[in-house]
Design an enzyme around this catalytic site. Structure first.
Site, PDB file in Angstrom:
ATOM      1  CB  VAL A  76      -1.751 -10.374   6.995  1.00  0.00           C
ATOM      2  CG1 VAL A  76      -3.246 -10.556   7.181  1.00  0.00           C
ATOM      3  CG2 VAL A  76      -1.354  -8.933   7.276  1.00  0.00           C
ATOM      4  N   GLY A  81       6.883  -7.020   3.209  1.00  0.00           N
ATOM      5  CA  GLY A  81       6.246  -7.921   4.161  1.00  0.00           C
ATOM      6  C   GLY A  81       7.249  -8.900   4.766  1.00  0.00           C
ATOM      7  CE  LYS A 130       3.887 -15.998   2.392  1.00  0.00           C
ATOM      8  NZ  LYS A 130       4.664 -15.924   1.196  1.00  0.00           N
ATOM      9  CG  ASP A 131       7.825 -12.907   0.581  1.00  0.00           C
ATOM     10  OD1 ASP A 131       7.855 -14.040   0.101  1.00  0.00           O
ATOM     11  OD2 ASP A 131       6.796 -12.197   0.591  1.00  0.00           O
ATOM     12  CG  HIS A 181      -0.569  -7.904  -1.567  1.00  0.00           C
ATOM     13  ND1 HIS A 181      -1.278  -9.010  -1.980  1.00  0.00           N
ATOM     14  CD2 HIS A 181       0.710  -8.118  -1.962  1.00  0.00           C
ATOM     15  CE1 HIS A 181      -0.462  -9.841  -2.623  1.00  0.00           C
ATOM     16  NE2 HIS A 181       0.751  -9.328  -2.609  1.00  0.00           N
ATOM     17  CD  GLN A 219      10.011 -12.014  -8.549  1.00  0.00           C
ATOM     18  OE1 GLN A 219      10.187 -10.830  -8.806  1.00  0.00           O
ATOM     19  NE2 GLN A 219       9.443 -12.415  -7.410  1.00  0.00           N
ATOM     20  CB  ALA A 235      -2.991 -12.708  -7.082  1.00  0.00           C
ATOM     21  CB  SER A 278       0.769 -16.798  -0.075  1.00  0.00           C
ATOM     22  OG  SER A 278       1.357 -17.064  -1.332  1.00  0.00           O
ATOM     23  CB  SER A 279      -0.626 -14.400  -4.835  1.00  0.00           C
ATOM     24  OG  SER A 279      -0.477 -13.065  -4.393  1.00  0.00           O
TER      25      SER A 279
HETATM   26  P1  AMP Z   1       4.069 -10.411  -3.698  1.00  0.00           P
HETATM   27  O1  AMP Z   1       2.905  -9.864  -4.439  1.00  0.00           O
HETATM   28  O2  AMP Z   1       3.888 -11.808  -3.222  1.00  0.00           O
HETATM   29  O3  AMP Z   1       5.375 -10.180  -4.416  1.00  0.00           O
HETATM   30  O4  AMP Z   1       4.159  -9.563  -2.354  1.00  0.00           O
HETATM   31  C1  AMP Z   1       4.265  -8.152  -2.375  1.00  0.00           C
HETATM   32  C2  AMP Z   1       4.619  -7.667  -0.994  1.00  0.00           C
HETATM   33  O5  AMP Z   1       3.595  -8.067  -0.068  1.00  0.00           O
HETATM   34  C3  AMP Z   1       5.933  -8.275  -0.466  1.00  0.00           C
HETATM   35  O6  AMP Z   1       6.651  -7.285   0.258  1.00  0.00           O
HETATM   36  C4  AMP Z   1       5.445  -9.371   0.423  1.00  0.00           C
HETATM   37  O7  AMP Z   1       6.358  -9.725   1.444  1.00  0.00           O
HETATM   38  C5  AMP Z   1       4.189  -8.756   1.009  1.00  0.00           C
HETATM   39  N1  AMP Z   1       3.299  -9.804   1.510  1.00  0.00           N
HETATM   40  C6  AMP Z   1       2.880 -10.912   0.842  1.00  0.00           C
HETATM   41  N2  AMP Z   1       2.118 -11.680   1.640  1.00  0.00           N
HETATM   42  C7  AMP Z   1       2.048 -11.055   2.845  1.00  0.00           C
HETATM   43  C8  AMP Z   1       1.429 -11.349   4.092  1.00  0.00           C
HETATM   44  N3  AMP Z   1       0.704 -12.462   4.272  1.00  0.00           N
HETATM   45  N4  AMP Z   1       1.576 -10.481   5.112  1.00  0.00           N
HETATM   46  C9  AMP Z   1       2.319  -9.350   4.949  1.00  0.00           C
HETATM   47  N5  AMP Z   1       2.938  -9.009   3.802  1.00  0.00           N
HETATM   48  C10 AMP Z   1       2.813  -9.849   2.761  1.00  0.00           C
END
Ligand code: AMP
Length: 284
Positions: free
Chosen positions: A179, A149, A151-152, A37, A61, A32, A188-189
């Site tokens: 971002v 990211g 973000k987490d 990303h 998770q 997503a 966020s997804s």
């Molecule tokens: P996820 O698909 O949510 O597991 O995220 C995959 C990677 O993308 C992780 O390292 C997240 O921290 C990063 N990520 C998700 N959202 C953002 C964002 N808004 N800005 C920067 N990195 C992000």
């Protein structure tokens, strides 16, 4: 872009590429995909990496079954975005590829204190699952650099610790800035699941984080924290935590501490959607 579904195939491919002098930069995701990303991919590209992205919605998770079942899946759009972003390799494994013999048999790691606070406390078992999947992905991909990211934020610290526990001394970990949408909402997804009216108030999380930063000289964090909780509740959101912590080790701080690097973190629910965000509290 080459798409691999089998662990052994991508492993063999990357090993061959490494012998040709290419450095794999790895961006693990749950799909997503959005501009957050893509910023990780752009960073890896700027570092001249062989761009490897994975999409895997890791069942282990999710402490909330409903959240797992409703996690957005947009694989065709994701593939198109990755092609356009110049991604070289996409790893798209099945659960069996990641957990041969079942998730119960996958190795777990102990993150100690980090697993007891904030996300660890709110989502029991979450980081255990994150550790399992990232450990397995790192064994398969064996990247030069892992892109994460901010973000987490807590996840970044957990994964740094994972690389230590796995003894991956050579692996570089790059943490990329969050971002945001125009109103400050961290991309966020899960944002796709917000209704229009929920989306209209979601920017409040970032506004609260900014107010925590801007009020650092006024003194008392407990007052600012209460203000943030009250504002969020008044808009119909349910704050899970509004916290201030040491940015290096996530020691929870009761009050602003000018002698420490600080991070402000919020988790809040809007309806059934749970959102998290954070900012580093810069001193000025
Ligand atoms: P996820 O698909 O949510 O597991 O995220 C995959 C990677 O993308 C992780 O390292 C997240 O921290 C990063 N990520 C998700 N959202 C953002 C964002 N808004 N800005 C920067 N990195 C992000």
């Amino acid at each position: 872009m080459i798409i691999f579904k089998k662990s052994q195939d991508i492993k063999d491919y990357i090993l061959r590429e490494k012998t040709l002098g290419h450095k794999p930069g790895f961006i693990p995701t749950m799909g997503a995909l959005h501009a957050g990303h893509l910023s990780l991919i752009a960073k890896a590209r700027a570092n001249k990496m062989l761009l490897i992205c994975s999409i895997f919605v890791n069942p282990t998770q999710f402490n909330d079954k409903n959240d797992f079942e409703k996690y957005p899946v947009t694989i065709e759009a994701d593939i198109e975005m990755l092609e356009n972003a110049g991604c070289d390799v996409l790893f798209l494994p099945s659960v069996d590829e990641i957990y041969p013999g079942g998730p119960e048999k996958a190795k777990g790691y102990d993150f100690g204190y980090l697993d007891t606070i904030l996300e660890g406390a709110q989502r029991p078992g979450h980081f255990h699952g994150v550790g399992q999947v990232v450990a397995r992905l790192l064994e398969i991909v064996q990247p030069h650099t892992l892109y994460l990211g901010q973000k987490d934020y807590q996840q970044c610290l957990v994964l740094r610790k994972l690389t230590e526990l796995m003894g991956l001394k050579e692996l570089k970990v790059e943490i990329c800035p969050t971002v945001r949408e125009a109103d400050g909402l961290a991309m966020s997804s899960r944002n796709r699941r917000l209704t229009e009216s929920q989306r209209a108030i979601a920017g409040l999380i970032y506004q609260c984080l900014v107010s925590i930063e801007s009020k650092q000289h006024a003194g008392d964090f407990s007052v600012v924290k209460k203000e943030c909780e009250d504002i969020m509740k008044a808009k119909g959101m349910t704050p899970e935590y509004v916290a201030l912590a040491d940015a290096h080790d996530l020691t929870i701080l009761e009050n602003y501490d000018a002698d420490r690097p600080m991070v402000a973190l919020i988790a809040a629910r809007i309806g059934e959607i749970r959102l998290i965000d954070n900012i580093l509290v810069e001193r000025h």
